[in-house]
Design a protein around this motif. Structure first.
Motif, mmCIF file in Angstrom:
data_model
loop_
_atom_site.group_PDB
_atom_site.id
_atom_site.type_symbol
_atom_site.label_atom_id
_atom_site.label_comp_id
_atom_site.label_asym_id
_atom_site.label_seq_id
_atom_site.Cartn_x
_atom_site.Cartn_y
_atom_site.Cartn_z
ATOM 1 N N ALA A 153 0.840 -1.202 0.000
ATOM 2 C CA ALA A 153 0.000 0.000 0.000
ATOM 3 C C ALA A 153 0.874 1.250 0.000
ATOM 4 N N ALA A 154 1.931 1.236 0.840
ATOM 5 C CA ALA A 154 2.867 2.366 0.855
ATOM 6 C C ALA A 154 3.548 2.515 -0.495
ATOM 7 N N ARG A 155 3.914 1.388 -1.104
ATOM 8 C CA ARG A 155 4.555 1.437 -2.422
ATOM 9 C C ARG A 155 3.618 2.041 -3.463
ATOM 10 N N THR A 156 2.331 1.709 -3.368
ATOM 11 C CA THR A 156 1.344 2.281 -4.287
ATOM 12 C C THR A 156 1.285 3.798 -4.148
ATOM 13 N N LEU A 157 1.251 4.277 -2.905
ATOM 14 C CA LEU A 157 1.240 5.720 -2.677
ATOM 15 C C LEU A 157 2.526 6.371 -3.187
ATOM 16 N N ILE A 158 3.654 5.728 -2.923
ATOM 17 C CA ILE A 158 4.943 6.281 -3.346
ATOM 18 C C ILE A 158 5.018 6.372 -4.865
ATOM 19 N N ARG A 159 4.572 5.343 -5.558
ATOM 20 C CA ARG A 159 4.602 5.356 -7.022
ATOM 21 C C ARG A 159 3.716 6.486 -7.576
ATOM 22 N N SER A 160 2.568 6.704 -6.960
ATOM 23 C CA SER A 160 1.693 7.794 -7.403
ATOM 24 C C SER A 160 2.368 9.143 -7.202
ATOM 25 N N LEU A 161 3.036 9.296 -6.064
ATOM 26 C CA LEU A 161 3.742 10.551 -5.799
ATOM 27 C C LEU A 161 4.922 10.732 -6.744
ATOM 28 N N GLU A 162 5.635 9.641 -7.039
ATOM 29 C CA GLU A 162 6.762 9.730 -7.973
ATOM 30 C C GLU A 162 6.282 10.147 -9.360
ATOM 31 N N GLN A 163 5.088 9.672 -9.745
ATOM 32 C CA GLN A 163 4.533 10.075 -11.030
ATOM 33 C C GLN A 163 4.203 11.561 -11.029
ATOM 34 N N LYS A 164 3.626 12.060 -9.930
ATOM 35 C CA LYS A 164 3.344 13.489 -9.816
ATOM 36 C C LYS A 164 4.628 14.301 -9.895
ATOM 37 N N GLU A 165 5.683 13.777 -9.273
ATOM 38 C CA GLU A 165 6.968 14.473 -9.300
ATOM 39 C C GLU A 165 7.516 14.542 -10.714
#
Length: 782
Positions: free
Chosen positions: A532-544
């Protein structure tokens, strides 16, 4: 052949002694624990570099090293801080370990092992969690990569460490043990593998838990693949995982997380539509890419159903279309289009995609023919956000399927267009073949559109839910969706939750409902929280990557989540320091290599750095006279520090072929010839789905026209016989490429069915004998 990896001055390998792997599969996810035992047999201290592949969506969540009886466990820290600590520790004689994700390629990790004394051994344990991919037969695939396949390096640049390590030869110098434990809410049907396994042992009478081991003596010279089969595959399932009571209140790790697995089943049917293919013809496409694109367009055009509409655009600095507007699919329009496809060149300048998209969207849609947009590009554009806004604005009138070709394709552009256009994104890199991936997307495009998707939760009073996964914008037959959600609060009585999944298919509402127990599943090991944390991190990395004004706050949130959950990210690293071990390091650490037959688990040691101060960081506390050779810089220059050396080039996977150049050449020519035969057969098919009985078709089968004609049963005409032979040849000789010709075959079978042929079984028998195949009538789809 030059040996690669780590060898002594006498050309003797510094061996990786053994690999021990434990896999725990829970429903659709796996936790993998790998322990690697190695030893320094040199007469001086070593700093080794260990490069290895992981699944692209894996989250590394534990890293530790045991030296003798002492174990040191790594902590997740901000990447630059971890690098500084590592440099300082190694320079002062402490043992240190640094594990970090490649900045360019999330499926490649590198482990730096500092100051391993002569004769000293170390056991390194790496644990990661990953979602398992669904296969065409509904199984779940787990893969333990044995090789980091050769990766593409652009012409004129020196090959990176990944390519060098993967090009060795010889026997694998270490052993592998593998044990697997599978548990699921659904009964386990079976477990298969590409390697030899011991018998499967069920732990409970309901078959919801089982164990299996890799048989002894396995040579780890190829990937280990495991395929898990569950009963009731398409039934949704849920796993609730308890949080950590010591985690900060309100944080992700404090409260339970639920994972919902959705794998809906839709009717197998093809829909009519308008198919628009937009091809990048800029100069960077080059000869090889444009030729592959032309072959792909041939397959696409031949696979479209009668009655649809289509058009083809080419773009560069300008754009052009084959027709002023989409035309009806028939023999004349297909013949004309294929003639123009053959003339396509990569001669249209730069990469400007906004104007052709704007022109396409200005064209009116055809009633009852949903617009399906296929976009192929190898480059980046400066106005990515403007392009994505345009796609999003017209999302109601089309679906967008995007394809990134090569390493330079913008991930923000490719994934963004598919996301905003409710389509599907694919990346075609290195020696990946374009056709299988494109035909997979065509299968999705030919399905009825699933719209009005919603996920609703019903929970007891006192429990709230925060959905962590991005909204589901698309659903396709054969694709699975996983939803992670954060559960907070205390239940006032109820012990069951409900998730209701709704969507519309062909104007018909569909509802799936899943009841699940809120009591956490035992012994999950926080795998669900970490994914779940990885999912959030990947979404944030995409925003970045998409850019914007809040980049620093996004980066801070990524680091916070990564440290809190103990999972890897592009901005963090695992750092472990043995502060009890201090020793004097004398002399330079020379580069070493190890022959590992293409294995990813290779070491490289390099000398340390003590060059003049670089402007971006303070001078490390390194010893005089010690140099670090940067093998991660494109030009292999002598580098002042590791800071810029850590990232691995985004370079592509390619198949491993026989290393003998004569045999390899023969293999390549043979494969190219076989591919040409398939494309030749496809090119001969008529728009209706049939073939004509002539010499060109006979040539594909390695026969003469007379041989085909003389064996033709009396009750069928020439076109039916030719089409039947084509189907038998596809299923009998090209089954491994079925994803490429599946729609060609469906059209052919449908056409034969419309001809009201008498005894097809006898015709199939005669065709099998003629072509040397063993295909049944049922296999052909009649």
């Amino acid at each position: 052949m030059v040996n690669c990896g780590l060898v002594t001055e006498k050309n003797e390998p510094v061996p990786l002694k053994s690999i021990s792997v434990e896999v725990r599969v829970q429903d659709h996810v796996a936790t993998v624990s790998s322990t690697l035992q190695y030893v320094n047999e040199e007469e001086r201290p070593l700093e080794a570099l260990f490069v290895f592949p992981l699944p692209a969506d894996a989250a590394v969540c534990h890293f530790s090293a045991k030296i003798g009886e002492q174990e040191i466990v790594a902590e997740v820290q901000e990447r630059e801080t971890a690098r500084d600590q590592y440099d300082d520790a190694v320079s002062s004689g402490q043992q240190a370990f640094l594990l970090e994700e490649s900045e360019e390629s999330p499926d490649v990790f590198r482990l730096s092992v500092g100051c391993l004394s002569p004769g000293q051994s170390a056991a390194v344990t790496i644990i990661y969690v990953t979602e398992l991919a669904v296969q065409a037969d509904h199984s779940l695939r787990f893969c333990l990569p044995a090789v980091l396949n050769p990766r593409y390096t652009p012409a004129g640049l020196a090959a990176g460490i990944v390519s060098e390590i993967s090009s060795g030869c010889g026997s694998v110098p270490y052993t592998l043990t593998l044990s697997v434990h599978v548990s699921s809410p659904k009964p386990i049907s079976k477990l298969e593998s590409s390697c030899t396994l011991d018998p499967l042992v069920f732990l409970h009478s309901d078959h919801t838990q089982a164990t299996v081991n890799l048989s002894p003596g396995h040579m780890f010279d190829k990937d280990v693949e495991l395929f898990v089969y569950y009963q009731d595959t398409h039934q949704p399932s849920a796993i609730v995982e308890a949080g950590v009571t010591t985690a900060p209140s309100g944080s992700l790790m404090r409260h339970p997380v639920v994972m919902i697995s959705l794998y809906p089943e839709f009717p197998e049917e093809m829909t009519q539509g308008e198919f628009i293919f937009v091809m990048d013809r800029s100069g960077s496409m080059g000869y090889t890419r444009i030729e592959s694109a032309k072959d792909t367009l041939l397959l696409l055009l031949k696979s479209l159903p009668m009655g649809c509409y289509f058009n083809i655009y080419g773009f560069g600095s300008e754009f052009e279309s084959f027709y002023p507007k989409s035309v009806e699919y028939n023999q004349d329009t297909v013949d004309e289009a294929l003639k123009r496809v053959k003339e396509m060149r990569s001669d249209m300048g730069g990469t400007e995609i906004f104007e052709p998209l704007k022109h396409i969207y200005s064209q009116p849609c055809y009633p009852d023919h949903p617009r399906q947009l296929f976009i192929f590009t190898d480059g980046e554009v400066e106005n990515t956000k403007e392009v994505l806004d345009l796609v999003k604005h017209h999302a109601h009138s089309h679906r967008c399927f995007s394809f990134g070709i090569g390493e330079g394709a913008s991930t923000a552009l490719i994934t963004g267009m598919a996301r905003e256009g409710s389509g599907h994104a694919q990346f075609i890199t290195g020696t990946d073949r374009m056709q299988p991936k494109v035909m997979q997307s065509l299968r999705f495009a030919l399905q009825p559109a699933v719209v009005n998707i919603s996920v609703d939760w019903t929970l007891p009073d006192g429990i709230t839910v925060d959905t962590l996964s991005p909204p589901i914008n698309m659903l396709y037959q054969g694709q699975r969706s996983i939803i992670y959600a954060h559960l907070k609060g205390e239940s006032s009585g109820g012990s069951e939750g409900t998730v209701t999944f709704k969507y519309s298919l062909k104007d018909q509402p569909v509802t799936n409902q899943l009841h699940f127990c809120l009591k956490p599943t035992e012994e999950t090991g926080l795998a669900i929280h970490r994914l779940a944390a990885r999912t959030l991190i990947r979404s944030l990395e995409q925003k970045e990557r998409d850019g914007g004004s809040k980049l620093e706050s996004i980066r801070c949130r990524i680091v916070e989540l990564s440290v809190q959950a103990g999972v890897s990210s592009v901005h963090t690293a695992f750092i472990a320091i043995n502060k009890d071990c201090r020793q004097t390091v004398k002399g330079p650490l020379l580069q070493r290599r190890v022959p590992t037959r293409g294995t990813a688990y290779g070491f490289l040691s390099g000398p340390r750095s003590a060059q003049p101060q670089a402007p971006e960081r303070a001078k490390p506390k390194s010893l005089p006279g010690r140099l670090h050779l940067s093998l991660f810089n494109n030009d292999c220059r002598i580098s002042r520090s590791r800071r810029k050396d850590r990232s691995l080039r985004r370079i592509n996977e390619a198949p491993i072929y026989c290393r003998d150049p004569i045999v390899a050449s023969h293999q390549a020519n043979s494969q190219d010839k076989q591919r040409d035969l398939l494309l030749q057969l496809v090119s001969l098919q008529k728009a209706s789905g049939c073939w004509e009985l002539d010499a060109t078709l006979a040539d594909v089968f390695g026969k003469t026209e007379d041989e085909l004609t003389n064996q033709k049963p009396a009750q069928v005409d020439g076109s039916v016989w030719a089409t039947l032979l084509a189907l038998i040849w596809l299923y009998g000789c090209k089954i491994e490429q079925q994803v490429e010709w599946q729609f060609v075959a469906m059209k052919a079978a449908s056409w034969i069915g419309s001809q009201k042929v008498g005894d097809l079984s006898q015709c199939v028998c005669v065709g099998n004998v003629l072509l040397g195949c063993h295909v049944t009538k049922e296999t052909l789809g009649f």
